[in-house]
Design an enzyme around this catalytic site. Sequence first.
Site, PDB file in Angstrom:
ATOM      1  N   PRO A  62      -2.246 -11.885  10.654  1.00 40.69           N
ATOM      2  CA  PRO A  62      -2.967 -11.815  12.385  1.00 40.69           C
ATOM      3  C   PRO A  62      -3.393 -10.079  12.386  1.00 40.69           C
ATOM      4  O   PRO A  62      -2.178  -9.112  11.494  1.00 40.69           O
ATOM      5  CB  PRO A  62      -1.600 -12.447  12.632  1.00 40.69           C
ATOM      6  CG  PRO A  62      -0.133 -12.163  11.205  1.00 40.69           C
ATOM      7  CD  PRO A  62      -0.870 -12.340  10.199  1.00 40.69           C
ATOM      8  N   ASP A  63      -4.182  -9.578  13.653  1.00 34.48           N
ATOM      9  CA  ASP A  63      -3.920  -8.703  13.541  1.00 34.48           C
ATOM     10  C   ASP A  63      -2.590  -8.288  14.765  1.00 34.48           C
ATOM     11  O   ASP A  63      -3.098  -8.872  15.985  1.00 34.48           O
ATOM     12  CB  ASP A  63      -5.090  -8.366  14.477  1.00 34.48           C
ATOM     13  CG  ASP A  63      -5.529  -6.874  14.383  1.00 34.48           C
ATOM     14  OD1 ASP A  63      -4.800  -5.442  14.814  1.00 34.48           O
ATOM     15  OD2 ASP A  63      -6.063  -6.279  13.553  1.00 34.48           O
ATOM     16  N   ILE A  64      -1.540  -7.492  14.614  1.00 37.43           N
ATOM     17  CA  ILE A  64      -0.978  -7.559  15.405  1.00 37.43           C
ATOM     18  C   ILE A  64      -0.952  -6.505  16.598  1.00 37.43           C
ATOM     19  O   ILE A  64      -0.610  -6.784  17.599  1.00 37.43           O
ATOM     20  CB  ILE A  64       0.474  -6.690  14.397  1.00 37.43           C
ATOM     21  CG1 ILE A  64       0.932  -7.297  13.243  1.00 37.43           C
ATOM     22  CG2 ILE A  64       1.650  -6.599  15.500  1.00 37.43           C
ATOM     23  CD1 ILE A  64       1.166  -6.171  12.787  1.00 37.43           C
TER      24      ILE A  64
ATOM     25  N   ASN B 172       0.789  -1.292   0.043  1.00 38.27           N
ATOM     26  CA  ASN B 172      -0.038  -0.264   0.201  1.00 38.27           C
ATOM     27  C   ASN B 172       0.611   1.515   0.271  1.00 38.27           C
ATOM     28  O   ASN B 172       2.485   1.464  -0.183  1.00 38.27           O
ATOM     29  CB  ASN B 172      -1.135  -0.110   0.929  1.00 38.27           C
ATOM     30  CG  ASN B 172      -0.330  -0.259   3.078  1.00 38.27           C
ATOM     31  OD1 ASN B 172       0.441   1.033   2.689  1.00 38.27           O
ATOM     32  ND2 ASN B 172      -0.560  -0.975   3.515  1.00 38.27           N
TER      33      ASN B 172
ATOM     34  N   LYS C   7     -13.225   0.180  16.964  1.00 41.89           N
ATOM     35  CA  LYS C   7     -11.550  -0.520  17.192  1.00 41.89           C
ATOM     36  C   LYS C   7     -11.299  -0.291  18.290  1.00 41.89           C
ATOM     37  O   LYS C   7     -10.474  -1.322  18.227  1.00 41.89           O
ATOM     38  CB  LYS C   7     -10.569   0.089  15.731  1.00 41.89           C
ATOM     39  CG  LYS C   7     -10.713  -0.692  14.056  1.00 41.89           C
ATOM     40  CD  LYS C   7      -9.990  -0.022  13.324  1.00 41.89           C
ATOM     41  CE  LYS C   7     -11.266   0.146  11.955  1.00 41.89           C
ATOM     42  NZ  LYS C   7     -10.114   0.623  10.819  1.00 41.89           N
TER      43      LYS C   7
ATOM     44  N   LYS D 241     -10.776  -4.385  19.578  1.00 40.87           N
ATOM     45  CA  LYS D 241      -9.152  -4.170  19.439  1.00 40.87           C
ATOM     46  C   LYS D 241      -8.380  -4.205  21.303  1.00 40.87           C
ATOM     47  O   LYS D 241      -6.968  -4.457  21.523  1.00 40.87           O
ATOM     48  CB  LYS D 241      -8.089  -3.442  18.598  1.00 40.87           C
ATOM     49  CG  LYS D 241      -8.127  -3.853  17.172  1.00 40.87           C
ATOM     50  CD  LYS D 241      -7.415  -3.637  16.158  1.00 40.87           C
ATOM     51  CE  LYS D 241      -8.211  -3.513  15.024  1.00 40.87           C
ATOM     52  NZ  LYS D 241      -7.213  -3.490  13.856  1.00 40.87           N
TER      53      LYS D 241
ATOM     54  N   PHE E 206      -4.035   3.778  15.623  1.00 43.39           N
ATOM     55  CA  PHE E 206      -4.606   4.466  14.036  1.00 43.39           C
ATOM     56  C   PHE E 206      -6.092   4.298  14.116  1.00 43.39           C
ATOM     57  O   PHE E 206      -5.590   2.580  12.879  1.00 43.39           O
ATOM     58  CB  PHE E 206      -3.319   5.288  13.440  1.00 43.39           C
ATOM     59  CG  PHE E 206      -2.564   5.808  13.453  1.00 43.39           C
ATOM     60  CD1 PHE E 206      -1.969   5.494  14.970  1.00 43.39           C
ATOM     61  CD2 PHE E 206      -2.894   6.967  13.268  1.00 43.39           C
ATOM     62  CE1 PHE E 206      -0.795   6.712  15.553  1.00 43.39           C
ATOM     63  CE2 PHE E 206      -1.930   8.322  13.645  1.00 43.39           C
ATOM     64  CZ  PHE E 206      -1.243   8.106  14.454  1.00 43.39           C
TER      65      PHE E 206
ATOM     66  N   LYS F 281       9.448 -17.563  -9.962  1.00 39.66           N
ATOM     67  CA  LYS F 281       8.886 -16.007 -10.450  1.00 39.66           C
ATOM     68  C   LYS F 281       7.220 -16.190 -11.621  1.00 39.66           C
ATOM     69  O   LYS F 281       7.407 -17.459 -12.116  1.00 39.66           O
ATOM     70  CB  LYS F 281       9.615 -15.185 -12.194  1.00 39.66           C
ATOM     71  CG  LYS F 281       8.455 -14.147 -12.352  1.00 39.66           C
ATOM     72  CD  LYS F 281       9.680 -13.133 -12.935  1.00 39.66           C
ATOM     73  CE  LYS F 281       8.922 -12.188 -14.075  1.00 39.66           C
ATOM     74  NZ  LYS F 281       9.769 -11.503 -14.916  1.00 39.66           N
TER      75      LYS F 281
END
Length: 406
Positions: free
Chosen positions: A306-308, A210, A339, A343, A325, A289
């Site tokens: 995984p959600d760190i 991203n 969130k 979380k 964030f 490749k």
Amino acid sequence: MNRLTNKRILLGVTGGIAAYKSADLTRRLQDEGADVRVVMTHSAQEFITPLTMQALSGHPVHLDLLDTETESVMGHIELARWADIILVAPATADFIARYASGHGDDLLTAVCLAAECTMAVAPAMNQAMWAKAATQANVDALRNMGVHTFDPDEGLQACGETGAGRLMDVPDIVTRVSDLFDQGTLAGRHVVITAGPTREAIDPVRFISNHSSGKQGYALAEAALEAGARVTLVSGPTHIPAPERATLVPVESAQDMLDAVMQCAPGADIFIGVAAVADYRPESSADQKLKKQASEGLALSLVQNPDILKTVAGLTENRPFSVGFAAETENLVDYATKKLETKNLDMIIANNVADTSIGFNSDDNETIIITRDGQEPLSKSSKEVVSRKIIATIAERMMQGSEQVA
Ligand code: C5P
């Protein structure tokens, strides 16, 4: 560790007989671990040479506001930004008067005017000059501006008179400077920050990623360092330099980032997840490749990463104060608050990424700090300024938490 390890001290030397003591001061600050750079006024150069200060500090000495050579290497604004503290020692009555009234017509006053870091002056002058109402009023004005003044000692002066006006003893100045750092809001704390994007490999040469630049996470790392913390920065690939004094742990994928974070976040004081972690990764990454096929398309099967942040904030032991964030394009506060809850965070910083002049990849940000008991909007400003406010709020909240526990 020495008391000034990795601290950046800009030493301003003005023109009094005590200027010769700034050579010893430079050495002693370095002995405590500081990186010292020197700015000298014209009259200081009558008392001690720039060559001496250059040899001792190990860096070119900055002398002129309009010197194109030194300005192009590190101009007055960069010098002011570089410093954790600006210490003017010795500070003459004339320098104090000009600083107090906002002059900026030579390099040292311009740097002081541009600075937002901690400031300190150690006055040194004849006892009658020190006692004068005008000097005392100027020193008071500096104190009111938040400048720390290391008041002169009493004793026999170079001019043969006795009284208050001698530069404070050099070891005492070093102690006072060190004390200022110990007062940082995060002094002695360990902060772990994730930053930048992650890269999820498709094959050895391709990946999903991203646009995260890492700027916000790196600015937070710098702000935490300024506040006296030890910082570990776990970062995906970026094109910007990491703050020199942070411990950088470079990673690529979300799984690498999780592994690195779990090495250092449990037991840390604060964890701030700023990284734009890819939500999904290819189910498998090809060893070779991928070749273009004759058929028209290629389907990639993705699995969730995984959600760190959730993993760290869910720790039952050694859980740090956990901050996330939330970059959203709509329903900013609602989504961010959800969130915060799902979380299990202590704080979440919501930012609207629908406006492309802020957030992702830009230099500015406009955010709302959300905790379990309220919200605080921060107006649009540079990521550096936003970061300082976020770090100050985190420090304040942690203090409240520890008071409640006590
Ligand atoms: O759920 P969402 O991705 O919007 O949450 C954003 C927050 O969670 C950010 O603080 C980000 O660093 C963190 N995060 C994470 N691991 C993930 C996804 C997000 O640490 N896999």
